[in-house]
Design a protein around this motif. Structure first.
Motif, PDB file in Angstrom:
ATOM      1  N   ALA A 137      -6.147   7.000   8.036  1.00 51.61           N
ATOM      2  CA  ALA A 137      -4.683   6.188   8.123  1.00 51.61           C
ATOM      3  C   ALA A 137      -4.511   6.074   9.782  1.00 51.61           C
ATOM      4  O   ALA A 137      -3.987   7.094  10.276  1.00 51.61           O
ATOM      5  N   ALA A 138      -4.681   5.169  10.216  1.00 51.33           N
ATOM      6  CA  ALA A 138      -4.571   4.951  11.708  1.00 51.33           C
ATOM      7  C   ALA A 138      -2.856   4.757  11.996  1.00 51.33           C
ATOM      8  O   ALA A 138      -2.521   5.129  13.184  1.00 51.33           O
ATOM      9  N   GLN A 139      -2.392   3.897  11.304  1.00 53.97           N
ATOM     10  CA  GLN A 139      -0.883   3.600  11.522  1.00 53.97           C
ATOM     11  C   GLN A 139      -0.207   3.124  10.269  1.00 53.97           C
ATOM     12  O   GLN A 139      -0.687   2.588   9.365  1.00 53.97           O
ATOM     13  N   ARG A 140       1.005   3.925  10.071  1.00 53.83           N
ATOM     14  CA  ARG A 140       1.934   3.626   8.790  1.00 53.83           C
ATOM     15  C   ARG A 140       3.113   2.526   9.381  1.00 53.83           C
ATOM     16  O   ARG A 140       3.767   2.965  10.275  1.00 53.83           O
ATOM     17  N   LEU A 141       3.209   1.526   8.608  1.00 50.69           N
ATOM     18  CA  LEU A 141       4.440   0.472   8.886  1.00 50.69           C
ATOM     19  C   LEU A 141       5.343   0.304   7.745  1.00 50.69           C
ATOM     20  O   LEU A 141       4.685   0.366   6.727  1.00 50.69           O
ATOM     21  N   GLY A 142       6.502   0.395   8.194  1.00 45.50           N
ATOM     22  CA  GLY A 142       7.691   0.304   6.938  1.00 45.50           C
ATOM     23  C   GLY A 142       8.006  -1.386   7.153  1.00 45.50           C
ATOM     24  O   GLY A 142       7.576  -2.261   7.902  1.00 45.50           O
ATOM     25  N   ALA A 143       9.236  -1.257   6.350  1.00 40.87           N
ATOM     26  CA  ALA A 143       9.982  -2.527   6.579  1.00 40.87           C
ATOM     27  C   ALA A 143      10.521  -2.914   7.766  1.00 40.87           C
ATOM     28  O   ALA A 143      10.677  -1.715   8.522  1.00 40.87           O
ATOM     29  N   GLY A 144      11.070  -3.982   8.294  1.00 42.77           N
ATOM     30  CA  GLY A 144      11.671  -4.153   9.386  1.00 42.77           C
ATOM     31  C   GLY A 144      13.083  -3.477   9.475  1.00 42.77           C
ATOM     32  O   GLY A 144      13.741  -2.930   8.566  1.00 42.77           O
ATOM     33  N   GLU A 145      13.750  -3.511  10.479  1.00 38.03           N
ATOM     34  CA  GLU A 145      14.857  -2.778  10.815  1.00 38.03           C
ATOM     35  C   GLU A 145      16.087  -3.432  10.041  1.00 38.03           C
ATOM     36  O   GLU A 145      17.103  -2.883   9.978  1.00 38.03           O
ATOM     37  N   ASP A 146      15.943  -4.559   9.397  1.00 37.99           N
ATOM     38  CA  ASP A 146      16.920  -5.252   8.487  1.00 37.99           C
ATOM     39  C   ASP A 146      16.852  -4.928   7.209  1.00 37.99           C
ATOM     40  O   ASP A 146      17.415  -5.412   6.206  1.00 37.99           O
ATOM     41  N   PHE A 147      15.843  -3.833   6.949  1.00 35.97           N
ATOM     42  CA  PHE A 147      15.845  -3.302   5.640  1.00 35.97           C
ATOM     43  C   PHE A 147      15.948  -1.571   5.823  1.00 35.97           C
ATOM     44  O   PHE A 147      15.236  -0.746   5.540  1.00 35.97           O
ATOM     45  N   PRO A 148      17.139  -1.364   6.155  1.00 40.74           N
ATOM     46  CA  PRO A 148      17.481   0.065   6.575  1.00 40.74           C
ATOM     47  C   PRO A 148      17.118   1.064   5.266  1.00 40.74           C
ATOM     48  O   PRO A 148      17.782   0.463   4.092  1.00 40.74           O
ATOM     49  N   GLU A 149      16.712   2.101   5.388  1.00 39.42           N
ATOM     50  CA  GLU A 149      16.370   3.041   4.358  1.00 39.42           C
ATOM     51  C   GLU A 149      15.533   2.537   3.331  1.00 39.42           C
ATOM     52  O   GLU A 149      15.610   3.277   2.071  1.00 39.42           O
ATOM     53  N   ALA A 150      14.939   1.671   3.722  1.00 33.38           N
ATOM     54  CA  ALA A 150      14.110   0.901   2.443  1.00 33.38           C
ATOM     55  C   ALA A 150      12.519   1.704   2.275  1.00 33.38           C
ATOM     56  O   ALA A 150      12.021   2.022   3.458  1.00 33.38           O
ATOM     57  N   THR A 151      12.494   2.161   0.992  1.00 35.02           N
ATOM     58  CA  THR A 151      10.965   2.861   0.817  1.00 35.02           C
ATOM     59  C   THR A 151      10.127   2.106  -0.357  1.00 35.02           C
ATOM     60  O   THR A 151       9.028   2.526  -0.490  1.00 35.02           O
ATOM     61  N   HIS A 152      10.533   1.022  -0.419  1.00 37.45           N
ATOM     62  CA  HIS A 152       9.548  -0.055  -1.536  1.00 37.45           C
ATOM     63  C   HIS A 152       8.443  -0.254  -0.931  1.00 37.45           C
ATOM     64  O   HIS A 152       7.555  -0.423  -1.539  1.00 37.45           O
ATOM     65  N   LEU A 153       8.320  -0.790   0.212  1.00 34.82           N
ATOM     66  CA  LEU A 153       7.151  -1.376   0.916  1.00 34.82           C
ATOM     67  C   LEU A 153       6.547  -0.211   1.867  1.00 34.82           C
ATOM     68  O   LEU A 153       6.829   0.496   2.618  1.00 34.82           O
ATOM     69  N   LYS A 154       5.103  -0.040   1.409  1.00 32.51           N
ATOM     70  CA  LYS A 154       4.187   0.674   1.983  1.00 32.51           C
ATOM     71  C   LYS A 154       3.228  -0.237   2.640  1.00 32.51           C
ATOM     72  O   LYS A 154       2.525  -1.208   2.185  1.00 32.51           O
ATOM     73  N   ALA A 155       2.803  -0.030   3.957  1.00 32.06           N
ATOM     74  CA  ALA A 155       2.039  -0.790   4.668  1.00 32.06           C
ATOM     75  C   ALA A 155       1.462   0.405   5.518  1.00 32.06           C
ATOM     76  O   ALA A 155       1.845   0.922   6.573  1.00 32.06           O
ATOM     77  N   VAL A 156      -0.195   0.428   5.413  1.00 31.36           N
ATOM     78  CA  VAL A 156      -0.997   1.326   6.062  1.00 31.36           C
ATOM     79  C   VAL A 156      -2.284   0.622   6.578  1.00 31.36           C
ATOM     80  O   VAL A 156      -2.888  -0.046   5.891  1.00 31.36           O
ATOM     81  N   ALA A 157      -2.353   0.875   8.049  1.00 27.61           N
ATOM     82  CA  ALA A 157      -3.592   0.392   8.694  1.00 27.61           C
ATOM     83  C   ALA A 157      -4.510   1.434   8.628  1.00 27.61           C
ATOM     84  O   ALA A 157      -4.193   2.430   9.187  1.00 27.61           O
ATOM     85  N   TRP A 158      -5.856   1.187   8.202  1.00 26.68           N
ATOM     86  CA  TRP A 158      -6.990   2.139   7.979  1.00 26.68           C
ATOM     87  C   TRP A 158      -7.873   1.827   8.970  1.00 26.68           C
ATOM     88  O   TRP A 158      -8.315   0.641   9.089  1.00 26.68           O
ATOM     89  N   THR A 159      -8.657   2.693   9.688  1.00 23.71           N
ATOM     90  CA  THR A 159      -9.909   2.619  10.448  1.00 23.71           C
ATOM     91  C   THR A 159     -11.133   3.109   9.570  1.00 23.71           C
ATOM     92  O   THR A 159     -11.169   4.358   8.975  1.00 23.71           O
ATOM     93  N   LEU A 160     -12.159   2.341   9.154  1.00 20.61           N
ATOM     94  CA  LEU A 160     -13.254   2.715   8.462  1.00 20.61           C
ATOM     95  C   LEU A 160     -14.408   3.003   9.211  1.00 20.61           C
ATOM     96  O   LEU A 160     -14.338   2.969  10.547  1.00 20.61           O
ATOM     97  N   ASP A 161     -15.386   4.061   8.912  1.00 22.56           N
ATOM     98  CA  ASP A 161     -16.546   4.254   9.379  1.00 22.56           C
ATOM     99  C   ASP A 161     -17.390   3.397   9.966  1.00 22.56           C
ATOM    100  O   ASP A 161     -17.108   2.108   9.135  1.00 22.56           O
TER     101      ASP A 161
END
Length: 313
Positions: free
Chosen positions: A289-313
């Motif tokens: 997992a190279a980077q974890r991205l959440g929802a924008g600032e207009d979604f305070p304390e939001a946990t519904h969205l998971k967004a993960v950028a992965w780097t593969l071999d």
């Protein structure tokens, strides 16, 4: 709750000045889970997650319009069983006309300066999922040469890849309607994308077809629904995401990446990442997992969205 609308909206007042006119004005974490308000230009979309009487709906819509200075407000009723009722009660869940004020059948709104066609009365989804704004921005900033955008919807990720400089972008979706909508978004940005960049059909079938051809991509974007019915049966993200990740890994070039998203409040972030890792292992690939991205600032304390950028071999 109504008296809190103005201060909540004021917290987002800087977004239009920064080139974003489609965003969440009030999130469910700020309303005890009862409702949310999305803005698209001068149109509002009021989503209800609790039972309101017709009078309460009208009063809330009017209050939102007054607080945000809106020309019209559209309503989306989102009970827990909405995904099952959508095919039999569409007009009740998402009335095609405004419940308050003037109609806005179509609005051109901006996200980080990029224009999109927004249709406030179009079913439960209006053309852009505002919570994924940070992930779309990430794609634009990291756009590699070849990108595959799966479950493309109106092609927001593909559009940002193209704007970021990607030479080849393929958008895949099971709906011709939303792919055509995506082509409209491309045209708004002056991009002349050929029809064969918009691939109609089942995403799983396309993954297998691309793998047989030996086609690979430097970035594969996965943004599936949490639940869907298809020709191969029911798709449930909490059960099937590992299988999807394995298919995506098979068409990811060496050293390439996956951007995995899941909008499902019932799946913890750790469980989501375990599913993706399992899929990579099943495909004989390693990644981190190279980077974890959440929802924008207009979604305070939001946990519904998971967004993960992965780097593969």
């Amino acid at each position: 709750m109504i008296d809190r609308l103005a201060p909540l909206l004021a917290r987002r007042a800087h977004l239009p000045a920064q080139g974003t006119t489609v965003y969440r004005g009030v999130h469910t974490t700020e309303t005890a889970g009862q409702f949310a308000l999305d803005l698209a230009g001068d149109a509002g979309v009021l989503s209800l997650y609790a039972d309101f009487s017709p009078q309460e709906e009208a009063e809330l819509a009017g209050a939102c319009a007054a607080a945000a200075g809106l020309a019209g407000v559209y309503l989306k009723r989102r009970p827990p069983e909405a995904r099952h009722a959508a095919n039999v009660a569409r007009e009740w869940l998402s009335p095609p006309g405004p419940v308050w004020g003037e109609a806005r059948a179509e609005v051109t709104a901006l996200e980080n300066g990029v224009p999109y066609v927004i249709r406030p009365g179009s079913d439960l989804s209006i053309g852009l999922f505002a919570d994924a704004r940070p992930a779309r921005q990430w794609v634009r900033q990291h756009a590699p040469a070849r990108v595959l955008n799966a479950f493309a919807y109106t092609c927001g990720f593909g559009l940002n890849a193209a704007l970021g400089g990607s030479a080849t972008v393929k958008n895949v979706d099971l709906s011709r309607k939303v792919l055509a909508w995506g082509q409209e978004n491309y045209a708004l940005s002056g991009l002349n994308a050929p029809d064969d960049d918009f691939l109609y059909g089942d995403v799983f079938d396309w993954f297998r077809r691309l793998a047989r051809r030996g086609d690979t991509f430097d970035l594969v974007v996965l943004d599936p629904p949490s639940f869907a019915r298809g020709k191969t049966g029911l798709w449930r993200a909490e059960r099937d995401y590992a299988r999807l990740a394995a298919l995506a890994a098979a068409v990811t070039a060496p050293g390439g990446g996956l951007l995995t998203l899941l909008n499902h409040a019932g799946v913890p972030a750790a469980s989501f990442e375990r599913m993706v890792r399992l899929g990579l292992e099943n495909a004989g690939r390693r990644g981190h997992a190279a980077q974890r991205l959440g929802a924008g600032e207009d979604f305070p304390e939001a946990t519904h969205l998971k967004a993960v950028a992965w780097t593969l071999d």
